[in-house]
Design a protein around this motif. Structure first.
Motif, short mmCIF file in Angstrom:
data_model
loop_
_atom_site.label_atom_id
_atom_site.label_comp_id
_atom_site.label_asym_id
_atom_site.label_seq_id
_atom_site.Cartn_x
_atom_site.Cartn_y
_atom_site.Cartn_z
N GLU B 99 27.36 96.80 55.72
CA GLU B 99 27.02 97.30 54.41
C GLU B 99 27.08 96.01 53.37
N VAL B 100 26.46 96.21 52.42
CA VAL B 100 26.35 94.97 51.33
C VAL B 100 27.31 94.99 50.53
N ALA B 101 28.08 93.85 50.44
CA ALA B 101 29.39 93.97 49.38
C ALA B 101 28.95 93.21 48.38
N VAL B 102 28.16 92.15 48.25
CA VAL B 102 27.73 91.48 47.18
C VAL B 102 26.41 90.83 47.49
N VAL B 103 25.70 90.79 46.12
CA VAL B 103 24.37 90.24 45.93
C VAL B 103 24.19 89.20 44.64
N VAL B 104 23.64 88.13 44.88
CA VAL B 104 23.43 87.09 43.66
C VAL B 104 21.81 86.57 44.02
N ALA B 105 21.14 86.82 42.90
CA ALA B 105 19.79 86.34 42.99
C ALA B 105 19.80 85.31 41.72
N ALA B 106 18.75 84.46 41.85
CA ALA B 106 18.43 83.49 40.77
C ALA B 106 17.04 83.17 40.91
N GLY B 107 16.43 83.44 39.96
CA GLY B 107 14.89 83.07 39.86
C GLY B 107 14.77 81.82 38.62
N THR B 108 13.96 80.82 39.05
CA THR B 108 13.69 79.66 38.36
C THR B 108 12.28 79.11 38.65
N PRO B 109 11.70 78.30 37.70
CA PRO B 109 10.38 77.73 38.08
C PRO B 109 10.13 77.21 39.56
N HIS B 110 11.23 76.40 40.00
CA HIS B 110 10.91 75.70 41.19
C HIS B 110 12.28 76.16 42.21
N ARG B 111 12.18 75.82 43.05
CA ARG B 111 13.24 76.17 44.22
C ARG B 111 14.64 75.67 44.17
N ASP B 112 14.92 74.05 43.77
CA ASP B 112 15.88 73.56 43.78
C ASP B 112 17.18 74.22 42.87
N GLU B 113 16.44 74.56 41.53
CA GLU B 113 17.34 75.20 40.59
C GLU B 113 17.90 76.66 41.10
N ALA B 114 16.88 77.32 41.76
CA ALA B 114 17.40 78.65 42.09
C ALA B 114 18.53 78.58 43.29
N PHE B 115 18.20 77.62 44.24
CA PHE B 115 19.22 77.43 45.38
C PHE B 115 20.64 77.14 44.48
N ARG B 116 20.63 76.06 43.73
CA ARG B 116 21.86 75.58 43.09
C ARG B 116 22.62 76.75 42.32
N ALA B 117 21.54 77.24 41.34
CA ALA B 117 22.45 78.44 40.49
C ALA B 117 22.82 79.50 41.62
N CYS B 118 22.10 80.02 42.32
CA CYS B 118 22.50 81.32 43.18
C CYS B 118 24.12 80.47 43.91
N ARG B 119 24.01 79.34 44.42
CA ARG B 119 25.16 79.13 45.18
C ARG B 119 26.22 78.90 43.99
N ALA B 120 26.12 78.25 42.77
CA ALA B 120 27.23 78.26 41.78
C ALA B 120 27.80 79.41 41.83
N VAL B 121 26.85 80.48 41.44
CA VAL B 121 27.31 81.89 41.14
C VAL B 121 28.20 82.82 42.28
N ILE B 122 27.76 82.77 43.23
CA ILE B 122 28.40 83.15 44.54
C ILE B 122 29.77 82.55 44.65
N GLU B 123 29.80 81.14 44.36
CA GLU B 123 31.25 80.57 44.61
C GLU B 123 32.11 81.09 43.69
N ALA B 124 31.79 81.26 42.19
CA ALA B 124 32.67 81.68 41.20
C ALA B 124 32.94 83.27 41.49
N VAL B 125 32.00 83.87 41.98
CA VAL B 125 32.45 85.43 42.38
C VAL B 125 33.62 85.42 43.46
N LYS B 126 33.24 84.37 44.40
CA LYS B 126 34.47 84.53 45.55
C LYS B 126 35.62 83.99 45.10
N HIS B 127 35.56 83.05 44.32
CA HIS B 127 37.05 82.27 43.87
C HIS B 127 37.65 82.46 42.50
N GLN B 128 36.65 83.08 41.68
CA GLN B 128 37.41 83.23 40.32
C GLN B 128 37.53 84.79 39.90
#
Lengths: 88, 165
Positions: B99-128
């Protein structure tokens, strides 16, 4: 003056008290460090399963933010003790 | 659209039949000008530290958790926006393997910002975020995960190792 504060319990601390909250008398000007000492004394006196080592790696927080050890305990909202987190 | 509408944070109550929904997350971050979407989905594993796991119960301090989610999104929007939409949802209660414990999604004009923002937010959720995991094992035992200590006093708490990760 002394007044009672309520501290919500989460995670492993939740198992120590059925209501998941503990009431502690604290001087009005108490710091978070004083609150920590009061909770440790309460735990040692009342909870056989209390782990002082877990409290040592825990922090105190309001609903808005994690509190610093040397700041005064806020008296206008919720307080909680937060053991190490494991979300995700 | 305002920045407030672009950031969505939620807690899904498993006891009420709700779980974080990747489809809802993808719909929230979609926009005509956004060509990149990154999605992280965290699910319950059947094994941890060599022990067979049958389920996990999540305890949350809801009010502070939502504040931490919101701040993480605002920081990611400041770093990778302003053209960005973000979604975070975490489960509360008992979940079964898969079952799904957590979902983070990021939408941006291009892929780089989407990947980086998604990673930053899930790391904050896990550690903070004030979230605690109690694992239920196949042998009937249960144990709270050791977790990461929060740092006192600011919204940018970094993880401190507190035993096996």
């Amino acid at each position: 003056m002394t007044a009672t504060v309520s501290v919500r319990l989460f995670g492993a601390f939740r198992d120590l008290a059925p209501a998941a909250v503990v009431e502690l008398p604290l001087p009005d000007d108490a710091s978070v460090a004083t609150l920590r000492a009061a909770l440790e004394a309460h735990g040692r006196g009342h909870w056989p399963a209390f782990q002082p080592g877990l409290l040592a790696v825990s922090v105190f927080a309001s609903a808005e933010r994690v509190l610093r050890e040397h700041e005064p305990v806020p008296r206008d909202g919720e307080l909680a003790v937060l053991p190490p987190v494991s979300g995700g | 659209m305002s920045m407030a509408d672009a950031l969505a944070c939620a807690i899904a109550d498993a006891a009420a039949g709700a779980l974080p929904d990747p489809a809802v997350a993808l719909r929230h971050v979609a926009a005509p000008g956004f060509g990149g979407t990154a999605l992280f989905v965290g699910t319950i594993r059947d094994l941890n530290h060599g022990r067979a796991v049958v389920g996990v119960s999540y305890d949350l301090y809801d009010a502070l958790a939502l504040n931490v989610f919101r701040r993480a999104c605002e920081e990611a929007a400041a770093a990778f926006g302003p053209a960005i939409r973000l979604y975070v949802a975490h489960a509360r209660g008992r979940l079964a393997v898969g079952e799904v414990a957590v979902v983070v999604a990021a939408g941006t004009p291009h892929r780089d910002e989407a990947f980086r923002a998604c990673r930053a937010v899930i790391e904050a959720v896990k550690h903070q975020a004030p979230i605690w995991k109690q694992e239920h094992y196949a042998d009937g035992d249960s144990a709270w995960s050791e977790g990461c200590s929060l740092c006192g006093g600011d919204a940018h708490a970094a993880p401190v190792p507190a035993g096996p990760a």
